[in-house]
Scaffold this motif. Structure first.
Motif, PDB file in Angstrom:
ATOM      1  N   VAL A   1      67.431  63.729  25.467  1.00 51.33           N
ATOM      2  CA  VAL A   1      66.924  62.738  26.409  1.00 51.33           C
ATOM      3  C   VAL A   1      65.412  62.916  26.462  1.00 51.33           C
ATOM      4  O   VAL A   1      64.925  64.003  26.766  1.00 51.33           O
ATOM      5  N   VAL A   2      64.675  61.850  26.109  1.00 54.27           N
ATOM      6  CA  VAL A   2      63.220  61.959  26.051  1.00 54.27           C
ATOM      7  C   VAL A   2      62.523  61.248  27.204  1.00 54.27           C
ATOM      8  O   VAL A   2      61.344  61.524  27.467  1.00 54.27           O
TER       9      VAL A   2
ATOM     10  N   MET B   1      83.809  61.043  29.711  1.00 52.90           N
ATOM     11  CA  MET B   1      82.893  60.435  30.612  1.00 52.90           C
ATOM     12  C   MET B   1      81.870  61.480  31.072  1.00 52.90           C
ATOM     13  O   MET B   1      82.237  62.569  31.472  1.00 52.90           O
ATOM     14  N   ALA B   2      80.620  61.128  30.978  1.00 51.51           N
ATOM     15  CA  ALA B   2      79.554  62.052  31.365  1.00 51.51           C
ATOM     16  C   ALA B   2      79.664  62.344  32.853  1.00 51.51           C
ATOM     17  O   ALA B   2      79.586  61.452  33.678  1.00 51.51           O
ATOM     18  N   SER B   3      79.871  63.600  33.158  1.00 46.56           N
ATOM     19  CA  SER B   3      80.022  63.987  34.563  1.00 46.56           C
ATOM     20  C   SER B   3      78.744  64.619  35.105  1.00 46.56           C
ATOM     21  O   SER B   3      78.781  65.307  36.106  1.00 46.56           O
ATOM     22  N   PHE B   4      77.636  64.398  34.431  1.00 46.49           N
ATOM     23  CA  PHE B   4      76.356  64.969  34.846  1.00 46.49           C
ATOM     24  C   PHE B   4      75.263  63.958  34.572  1.00 46.49           C
ATOM     25  O   PHE B   4      75.401  63.063  33.750  1.00 46.49           O
ATOM     26  N   ASN B   5      74.176  64.095  35.287  1.00 41.92           N
ATOM     27  CA  ASN B   5      73.037  63.205  35.117  1.00 41.92           C
ATOM     28  C   ASN B   5      72.208  63.636  33.920  1.00 41.92           C
ATOM     29  O   ASN B   5      72.100  64.829  33.634  1.00 41.92           O
ATOM     30  N   PRO B   6      71.598  62.676  33.225  1.00 44.96           N
ATOM     31  CA  PRO B   6      70.740  63.036  32.095  1.00 44.96           C
ATOM     32  C   PRO B   6      69.492  63.771  32.572  1.00 44.96           C
ATOM     33  O   PRO B   6      68.967  63.496  33.650  1.00 44.96           O
ATOM     34  N   THR B   7      69.047  64.716  31.770  1.00 46.57           N
ATOM     35  CA  THR B   7      67.857  65.503  32.076  1.00 46.57           C
ATOM     36  C   THR B   7      66.880  65.372  30.917  1.00 46.57           C
ATOM     37  O   THR B   7      67.264  65.596  29.760  1.00 46.57           O
TER      38      THR B   7
ATOM     39  N   PRO C   1      76.796  69.162  26.881  1.00 44.73           N
ATOM     40  CA  PRO C   1      75.416  69.672  26.808  1.00 44.73           C
ATOM     41  C   PRO C   1      75.293  70.705  25.692  1.00 44.73           C
ATOM     42  O   PRO C   1      76.237  71.448  25.411  1.00 44.73           O
ATOM     43  N   LEU C   2      74.137  70.743  25.061  1.00 43.48           N
ATOM     44  CA  LEU C   2      73.865  71.681  23.970  1.00 43.48           C
ATOM     45  C   LEU C   2      72.556  72.405  24.222  1.00 43.48           C
ATOM     46  O   LEU C   2      71.655  71.855  24.853  1.00 43.48           O
ATOM     47  N   PRO C   3      72.403  73.609  23.671  1.00 45.63           N
ATOM     48  CA  PRO C   3      71.073  74.224  23.677  1.00 45.63           C
ATOM     49  C   PRO C   3      70.211  73.485  22.654  1.00 45.63           C
ATOM     50  O   PRO C   3      70.744  72.875  21.722  1.00 45.63           O
ATOM     51  N   PRO C   4      68.898  73.514  22.803  1.00 52.17           N
ATOM     52  CA  PRO C   4      68.035  72.859  21.804  1.00 52.17           C
ATOM     53  C   PRO C   4      68.292  73.451  20.420  1.00 52.17           C
ATOM     54  O   PRO C   4      68.574  74.646  20.296  1.00 52.17           O
ATOM     55  N   PRO C   5      68.216  72.631  19.378  1.00 54.67           N
ATOM     56  CA  PRO C   5      68.447  73.162  18.030  1.00 54.67           C
ATOM     57  C   PRO C   5      67.350  74.150  17.644  1.00 54.67           C
ATOM     58  O   PRO C   5      66.206  74.005  18.056  1.00 54.67           O
ATOM     59  N   GLU C   6      67.727  75.149  16.869  1.00 48.42           N
ATOM     60  CA  GLU C   6      66.743  76.122  16.381  1.00 48.42           C
ATOM     61  C   GLU C   6      65.881  75.510  15.291  1.00 48.42           C
ATOM     62  O   GLU C   6      64.739  75.879  15.121  1.00 48.42           O
ATOM     63  N   ASP C   7      66.457  74.560  14.541  1.00 51.79           N
ATOM     64  CA  ASP C   7      65.757  73.914  13.437  1.00 51.79           C
ATOM     65  C   ASP C   7      65.438  72.485  13.835  1.00 51.79           C
ATOM     66  O   ASP C   7      66.323  71.660  13.962  1.00 51.79           O
TER      67      ASP C   7
ATOM     68  N   GLU D   1      66.148  56.880  27.659  1.00 50.56           N
ATOM     69  CA  GLU D   1      65.688  56.863  26.281  1.00 50.56           C
ATOM     70  C   GLU D   1      66.090  58.176  25.626  1.00 50.56           C
ATOM     71  O   GLU D   1      65.847  59.256  26.171  1.00 50.56           O
ATOM     72  N   ILE D   2      66.722  58.045  24.451  1.00 52.70           N
ATOM     73  CA  ILE D   2      67.185  59.229  23.732  1.00 52.70           C
ATOM     74  C   ILE D   2      66.600  59.229  22.327  1.00 52.70           C
ATOM     75  O   ILE D   2      66.220  58.185  21.802  1.00 52.70           O
ATOM     76  N   GLN D   3      66.530  60.418  21.736  1.00 45.84           N
ATOM     77  CA  GLN D   3      66.118  60.551  20.347  1.00 45.84           C
ATOM     78  C   GLN D   3      67.159  61.399  19.639  1.00 45.84           C
ATOM     79  O   GLN D   3      67.431  62.531  20.044  1.00 45.84           O
ATOM     80  N   PHE D   4      67.739  60.818  18.589  1.00 41.23           N
ATOM     81  CA  PHE D   4      68.734  61.536  17.809  1.00 41.23           C
ATOM     82  C   PHE D   4      68.063  62.625  16.992  1.00 41.23           C
ATOM     83  O   PHE D   4      66.857  62.564  16.719  1.00 41.23           O
ATOM     84  N   PHE D   5      68.821  63.614  16.577  1.00 36.07           N
ATOM     85  CA  PHE D   5      68.288  64.734  15.810  1.00 36.07           C
ATOM     86  C   PHE D   5      67.532  64.254  14.575  1.00 36.07           C
ATOM     87  O   PHE D   5      66.512  64.825  14.199  1.00 36.07           O
ATOM     88  N   GLU D   6      68.008  63.174  13.949  1.00 39.53           N
ATOM     89  CA  GLU D   6      67.380  62.669  12.739  1.00 39.53           C
ATOM     90  C   GLU D   6      66.085  61.927  13.008  1.00 39.53           C
ATOM     91  O   GLU D   6      65.382  61.545  12.091  1.00 39.53           O
ATOM     92  N   GLY D   7      65.756  61.655  14.293  1.00 37.72           N
ATOM     93  CA  GLY D   7      64.489  61.031  14.635  1.00 37.72           C
ATOM     94  C   GLY D   7      64.590  59.647  15.233  1.00 37.72           C
ATOM     95  O   GLY D   7      63.638  59.164  15.842  1.00 37.72           O
ATOM     96  N   GLU D   8      65.700  58.956  15.060  1.00 41.18           N
ATOM     97  CA  GLU D   8      65.849  57.597  15.596  1.00 41.18           C
ATOM     98  C   GLU D   8      65.841  57.620  17.121  1.00 41.18           C
ATOM     99  O   GLU D   8      66.438  58.490  17.747  1.00 41.18           O
TER     100      GLU D   8
END
Length: 95
Positions: free
Chosen positions: A23-24, A1-7, A57-63, A34-41
């Protein structure tokens, strides 16, 4: 369960599906995310669904090439333009 608010701009991994997304946008009323998956969807989640997700939570992807994986090398010119088009900053036209 997400224990933090989306940023907006935050990257997350769904620990159940393994999908990563950013989160876009957040609705003004806070009910939709509104979210955008890594693949673009792009997808929209209700805040109740967000609360049920198991996220990390993740750091932004390098690629950032995920949405562009279907591009062929000849689609990208040696000068960095796509298909021979030069994309200029529209503000460059202002004096």
């Amino acid at each position: 369960m997400a224990s933090f608010n989306p940023t907006v701009g935050g990257w997350y991994k769904n620990m159940v599906t393994g999908e990563t997304f950013e989160v876009v946008a957040l609705a003004d009323d806070g009910q939709n995310i509104e979210i955008q998956f890594f693949e673009g969807e792009v997808a929209e989640l209700e805040s109740e669904i967000w609360d049920e997700l198991v996220l990390s939570p993740l750091p932004p992807p390098e690629d950032f090439s995920g949405p562009y994986d279907d591009l062929e090398p000849e689609d990208i010119e040696s000068d960095g333009s796509a298909n021979g088009h030069r994309w200029n900053n529209p503000l460059d036209q202002l004096e």
